[in-house]
Design a protein around this motif. Sequence first.
Motif, PDB file in Angstrom:
ATOM      1  N   ARG A 144     -33.101  -5.888 -14.630  1.00  0.00           N
ATOM      2  CA  ARG A 144     -34.567  -6.323 -14.014  1.00  0.00           C
ATOM      3  C   ARG A 144     -34.566  -6.119 -12.544  1.00  0.00           C
ATOM      4  O   ARG A 144     -35.489  -6.521 -12.111  1.00  0.00           O
ATOM      5  CB  ARG A 144     -34.598  -7.775 -14.462  1.00  0.00           C
ATOM      6  CG  ARG A 144     -34.537  -7.923 -15.834  1.00  0.00           C
ATOM      7  CD  ARG A 144     -34.722  -9.518 -16.323  1.00  0.00           C
ATOM      8  NE  ARG A 144     -34.659  -9.780 -17.650  1.00  0.00           N
ATOM      9  CZ  ARG A 144     -34.917 -10.819 -18.096  1.00  0.00           C
ATOM     10  NH1 ARG A 144     -35.676 -11.979 -17.633  1.00  0.00           N
ATOM     11  NH2 ARG A 144     -34.338 -11.147 -19.478  1.00  0.00           N
ATOM     12  N   THR A 145     -33.451  -5.900 -11.993  1.00  0.00           N
ATOM     13  CA  THR A 145     -33.460  -5.756 -10.439  1.00  0.00           C
ATOM     14  C   THR A 145     -34.330  -4.374 -10.064  1.00  0.00           C
ATOM     15  O   THR A 145     -34.442  -3.528 -10.840  1.00  0.00           O
ATOM     16  CB  THR A 145     -32.042  -5.668  -9.767  1.00  0.00           C
ATOM     17  OG1 THR A 145     -31.461  -4.649 -10.268  1.00  0.00           O
ATOM     18  CG2 THR A 145     -31.297  -6.887 -10.001  1.00  0.00           C
ATOM     19  N   SER A 146     -34.982  -4.626  -8.898  1.00  0.00           N
ATOM     20  CA  SER A 146     -35.645  -3.333  -8.262  1.00  0.00           C
ATOM     21  C   SER A 146     -34.848  -2.109  -8.213  1.00  0.00           C
ATOM     22  O   SER A 146     -35.273  -1.189  -8.557  1.00  0.00           O
ATOM     23  CB  SER A 146     -36.623  -3.702  -7.038  1.00  0.00           C
ATOM     24  OG  SER A 146     -35.518  -4.094  -6.197  1.00  0.00           O
ATOM     25  N   ARG A 147     -33.610  -2.301  -7.687  1.00  0.00           N
ATOM     26  CA  ARG A 147     -32.623  -1.118  -7.661  1.00  0.00           C
ATOM     27  C   ARG A 147     -32.622  -0.469  -8.947  1.00  0.00           C
ATOM     28  O   ARG A 147     -32.594   0.834  -8.905  1.00  0.00           O
ATOM     29  CB  ARG A 147     -31.410  -1.491  -7.018  1.00  0.00           C
ATOM     30  CG  ARG A 147     -30.671  -0.185  -6.778  1.00  0.00           C
ATOM     31  CD  ARG A 147     -29.250  -0.755  -6.147  1.00  0.00           C
ATOM     32  NE  ARG A 147     -28.414   0.397  -5.701  1.00  0.00           N
ATOM     33  CZ  ARG A 147     -28.383   1.178  -4.765  1.00  0.00           C
ATOM     34  NH1 ARG A 147     -29.300   1.061  -4.003  1.00  0.00           N
ATOM     35  NH2 ARG A 147     -27.644   2.413  -4.654  1.00  0.00           N
ATOM     36  N   MET A 148     -32.221  -1.025  -9.993  1.00  0.00           N
ATOM     37  CA  MET A 148     -32.070  -0.601 -11.308  1.00  0.00           C
ATOM     38  C   MET A 148     -33.335  -0.176 -11.772  1.00  0.00           C
ATOM     39  O   MET A 148     -33.012   1.058 -12.413  1.00  0.00           O
ATOM     40  CB  MET A 148     -31.252  -1.775 -12.203  1.00  0.00           C
ATOM     41  CG  MET A 148     -30.578  -1.332 -13.409  1.00  0.00           C
ATOM     42  SD  MET A 148     -29.357  -0.411 -13.034  1.00  0.00           S
ATOM     43  CE  MET A 148     -29.112   0.981 -14.147  1.00  0.00           C
ATOM     44  N   SER A 198     -30.364  10.647  -6.297  1.00  0.00           N
ATOM     45  CA  SER A 198     -30.724   9.293  -6.087  1.00  0.00           C
ATOM     46  C   SER A 198     -29.865   8.879  -4.657  1.00  0.00           C
ATOM     47  O   SER A 198     -30.095   7.861  -4.241  1.00  0.00           O
ATOM     48  CB  SER A 198     -30.619   8.438  -7.128  1.00  0.00           C
ATOM     49  OG  SER A 198     -29.442   8.413  -7.569  1.00  0.00           O
ATOM     50  N   GLY A 199     -28.939   9.511  -4.670  1.00  0.00           N
ATOM     51  CA  GLY A 199     -27.741   8.988  -3.671  1.00  0.00           C
ATOM     52  C   GLY A 199     -27.055   7.556  -3.978  1.00  0.00           C
ATOM     53  O   GLY A 199     -26.491   6.874  -3.065  1.00  0.00           O
ATOM     54  N   ALA A 200     -26.811   7.917  -5.184  1.00  0.00           N
ATOM     55  CA  ALA A 200     -26.077   6.695  -5.655  1.00  0.00           C
ATOM     56  C   ALA A 200     -24.592   6.486  -5.164  1.00  0.00           C
ATOM     57  O   ALA A 200     -24.098   7.551  -5.081  1.00  0.00           O
ATOM     58  CB  ALA A 200     -25.976   6.400  -7.119  1.00  0.00           C
ATOM     59  N   GLU A 201     -23.845   5.509  -5.227  1.00  0.00           N
ATOM     60  CA  GLU A 201     -22.576   5.466  -4.647  1.00  0.00           C
ATOM     61  C   GLU A 201     -21.852   5.702  -5.835  1.00  0.00           C
ATOM     62  O   GLU A 201     -20.769   6.193  -5.799  1.00  0.00           O
ATOM     63  CB  GLU A 201     -22.384   3.977  -4.241  1.00  0.00           C
ATOM     64  CG  GLU A 201     -22.636   3.742  -2.711  1.00  0.00           C
ATOM     65  CD  GLU A 201     -21.951   4.770  -1.730  1.00  0.00           C
ATOM     66  OE1 GLU A 201     -20.642   4.776  -1.901  1.00  0.00           O
ATOM     67  OE2 GLU A 201     -22.495   5.236  -1.017  1.00  0.00           O
ATOM     68  N   HIS A 202     -22.158   5.372  -7.148  1.00  0.00           N
ATOM     69  CA  HIS A 202     -21.228   5.545  -8.262  1.00  0.00           C
ATOM     70  C   HIS A 202     -22.133   5.706  -9.475  1.00  0.00           C
ATOM     71  O   HIS A 202     -23.440   5.379  -9.524  1.00  0.00           O
ATOM     72  CB  HIS A 202     -20.583   4.158  -8.469  1.00  0.00           C
ATOM     73  CG  HIS A 202     -19.462   4.311  -9.137  1.00  0.00           C
ATOM     74  ND1 HIS A 202     -19.622   4.411 -10.746  1.00  0.00           N
ATOM     75  CD2 HIS A 202     -18.304   4.022  -9.133  1.00  0.00           C
ATOM     76  CE1 HIS A 202     -18.452   4.438 -11.211  1.00  0.00           C
ATOM     77  NE2 HIS A 202     -17.436   4.049 -10.200  1.00  0.00           N
ATOM     78  N   ILE A 203     -21.728   6.749 -10.196  1.00  0.00           N
ATOM     79  CA  ILE A 203     -22.302   7.134 -11.673  1.00  0.00           C
ATOM     80  C   ILE A 203     -22.771   5.985 -12.290  1.00  0.00           C
ATOM     81  O   ILE A 203     -23.837   6.007 -13.166  1.00  0.00           O
ATOM     82  CB  ILE A 203     -21.332   8.012 -12.479  1.00  0.00           C
ATOM     83  CG1 ILE A 203     -22.252   8.653 -13.328  1.00  0.00           C
ATOM     84  CG2 ILE A 203     -20.398   7.356 -12.812  1.00  0.00           C
ATOM     85  CD1 ILE A 203     -21.736  10.167 -13.725  1.00  0.00           C
ATOM     86  N   ARG A 204     -22.049   4.863 -12.326  1.00  0.00           N
ATOM     87  CA  ARG A 204     -22.508   3.481 -13.191  1.00  0.00           C
ATOM     88  C   ARG A 204     -23.962   3.105 -12.759  1.00  0.00           C
ATOM     89  O   ARG A 204     -24.573   2.330 -13.585  1.00  0.00           O
ATOM     90  CB  ARG A 204     -21.472   2.328 -12.742  1.00  0.00           C
ATOM     91  CG  ARG A 204     -20.056   2.617 -13.296  1.00  0.00           C
ATOM     92  CD  ARG A 204     -19.698   1.169 -13.393  1.00  0.00           C
ATOM     93  NE  ARG A 204     -19.362   0.816 -12.306  1.00  0.00           N
ATOM     94  CZ  ARG A 204     -18.156   0.708 -11.656  1.00  0.00           C
ATOM     95  NH1 ARG A 204     -17.068   1.044 -12.651  1.00  0.00           N
ATOM     96  NH2 ARG A 204     -17.695   0.069 -10.551  1.00  0.00           N
ATOM     97  N   GLU A 205     -24.360   3.262 -11.482  1.00  0.00           N
ATOM     98  CA  GLU A 205     -25.464   2.948 -11.001  1.00  0.00           C
ATOM     99  C   GLU A 205     -26.743   3.301 -11.641  1.00  0.00           C
ATOM    100  O   GLU A 205     -27.956   2.916 -11.662  1.00  0.00           O
ATOM    101  CB  GLU A 205     -25.790   3.201  -9.702  1.00  0.00           C
ATOM    102  CG  GLU A 205     -24.946   2.175  -8.705  1.00  0.00           C
ATOM    103  CD  GLU A 205     -25.433   2.438  -7.265  1.00  0.00           C
ATOM    104  OE1 GLU A 205     -26.169   1.825  -6.754  1.00  0.00           O
ATOM    105  OE2 GLU A 205     -24.338   3.110  -6.734  1.00  0.00           O
ATOM    106  N   VAL A 206     -26.664   4.636 -12.397  1.00  0.00           N
ATOM    107  CA  VAL A 206     -27.891   5.389 -12.886  1.00  0.00           C
ATOM    108  C   VAL A 206     -27.784   5.422 -14.366  1.00  0.00           C
ATOM    109  O   VAL A 206     -29.045   6.021 -14.978  1.00  0.00           O
ATOM    110  CB  VAL A 206     -27.888   6.847 -12.499  1.00  0.00           C
ATOM    111  CG1 VAL A 206     -27.745   6.930 -10.856  1.00  0.00           C
ATOM    112  CG2 VAL A 206     -26.688   7.667 -13.056  1.00  0.00           C
ATOM    113  N   ILE A 207     -27.209   4.661 -15.031  1.00  0.00           N
ATOM    114  CA  ILE A 207     -27.233   4.306 -16.852  1.00  0.00           C
ATOM    115  C   ILE A 207     -27.238   3.067 -16.958  1.00  0.00           C
ATOM    116  O   ILE A 207     -26.454   2.307 -16.399  1.00  0.00           O
ATOM    117  CB  ILE A 207     -25.897   5.212 -17.177  1.00  0.00           C
ATOM    118  CG1 ILE A 207     -26.166   5.288 -18.767  1.00  0.00           C
ATOM    119  CG2 ILE A 207     -24.616   4.908 -16.694  1.00  0.00           C
ATOM    120  CD1 ILE A 207     -25.081   6.476 -19.354  1.00  0.00           C
ATOM    121  N   PRO A 208     -28.076   2.833 -18.041  1.00  0.00           N
ATOM    122  CA  PRO A 208     -28.123   1.357 -17.992  1.00  0.00           C
ATOM    123  C   PRO A 208     -26.976   0.484 -18.496  1.00  0.00           C
ATOM    124  O   PRO A 208     -26.575  -0.546 -17.963  1.00  0.00           O
ATOM    125  CB  PRO A 208     -29.375   1.235 -19.376  1.00  0.00           C
ATOM    126  CG  PRO A 208     -29.761   2.489 -19.338  1.00  0.00           C
ATOM    127  CD  PRO A 208     -29.090   3.660 -18.701  1.00  0.00           C
TER     128      PRO A 208
END
Length: 443
Positions: A135-139, A423-433
């Motif tokens: 629910r956070t805006s980043r996610m 998206s410039g993510a630090e980690h691949i975990r950030e882009v998958i639910p």
Amino acid sequence: MQKSIFIEDIRSGKYDGEVVDLKGWITRTRGSNKIRFIVLRDSTGRIQCVAKRDVVGDAVFENLKAALIETSIELRGIVNVDDRSDGGYELVIQSANVIGEVNPESPFPITESAMANSDGGETEFLLDHRHLYLRTSRMTQMLKIRSSVFGAIHRYFRERDFTEYHAPNFVAGAVEGGSTLFEVPYFGRKAYLTQSWQLYAEAAMPALERLYTIAPSFRAEKSRTRRHLTEFWHAEMEIAWAGNSDVMEHGEKLVRTIAKTLLDERTEELTELNRDLDLISRYADNPYPRMRYDEAVEILQDMKVDIEWGQDLDYSKEKVLTQDFDVPHFLTHYPKIAKPFYHRPDPEDPKYVLCHDLLAPEGYGEIIGGGERTWSEAEILQRIDEEGTPRGPYEFYIDIRRYGGVPHGGFGLGVDRICSWLSGAEHIREVIPFPRDSRRVTP
Ligand code: 4AD
Ligand code: MG
């Protein structure tokens, strides 16, 4: 129950001064005994809402005052243009209903500020509460970008008359080597989770000629790096009558199309993630150079990186190599010993195979692996035997070559990886639910 309007509709300006109904979740709440400021969130944005005791009445005011963060509410109010508030609008509340309360014994643990101090979501705490972290805006931004990437891939292939085609996920043999196979018990036998759609797509290649999919692939990756998942989404294509260079052209056009789509659909999300849009434009507009594996090894050796000819490039090496790239680069002609059996040896020098990896810049490294396939019966038997792979599970694959084989090729694009890079993510975990790695299958 019909959705009234969305917060983004207010931002479009067409409701200035009007009474509207909004539904959403409280993301911030503060104020006094006379006035409350509530930031409401829906799937399209946030807006500050103001409740005054003398306007809404005591009962509603007390309900709003008691409502905890993440309570769902419906509001009726007047849209007020207000330069001081975020987004330029404010809702002056006339009436309100609390819909779903928040259990006060386990208050919602994840506020935007808790998240801001958390390395972009990498702590175990946030992963344990992933279902709430969504629910956070980043996610939310990441998931919207991800959705656009999937849409762009489907459109790219469908506009070119590729047929979407599906392969089984339970399989009997490896595609990408045995070391990352997930074994599953299968009615007294052993089966594996597929590492790639490719071999089964090759079977339909003589029927469909141009095929693609977006599907999960599975790899028992023990190492936890910023670019490895055990379950990832794989966009793959296979095309008849094509060589390595034709396949690379599709890979390049596809990646450029994805970058362009994000510029069309997701500049707001990218900007909120502090992504430099000029970089994305560069990836959309400029051609991607091609370089042979040997050249890359020389560059790395000049940089004093410890690498020997014949090794596949792992993340540590690609990271160094791609740090100064300004656009993605193709590496071609890897040594045969570094790649699986299905790659076609280069007729001009069979030490090498006609393959390619596409390496993303900024230290991200490989996002695509592909190439031309070994397509004659004699050649495939030789490659399978050379590797010491049993022929049994691949009889169907050999048959494809026995009955009217033709030159063909394809590639696999790691969808989570391209989302992570763009998206410039630090980690691949950030882009998958719900990321899966060697230590985590929950929640
Ligand atoms: O290079 P790979 O292993 O190639 C294949 O699977 C081929 N059979 C594809 C084909 O030609 N049809 O994997 C392809 C891509 C990689 O470049 C990477 O982007 C992604 O899949 N990938 C992963 N992404 C996330 N986590 C992992 N563990 C991944 N392994 C591969
Ligand atoms: Mg690869």
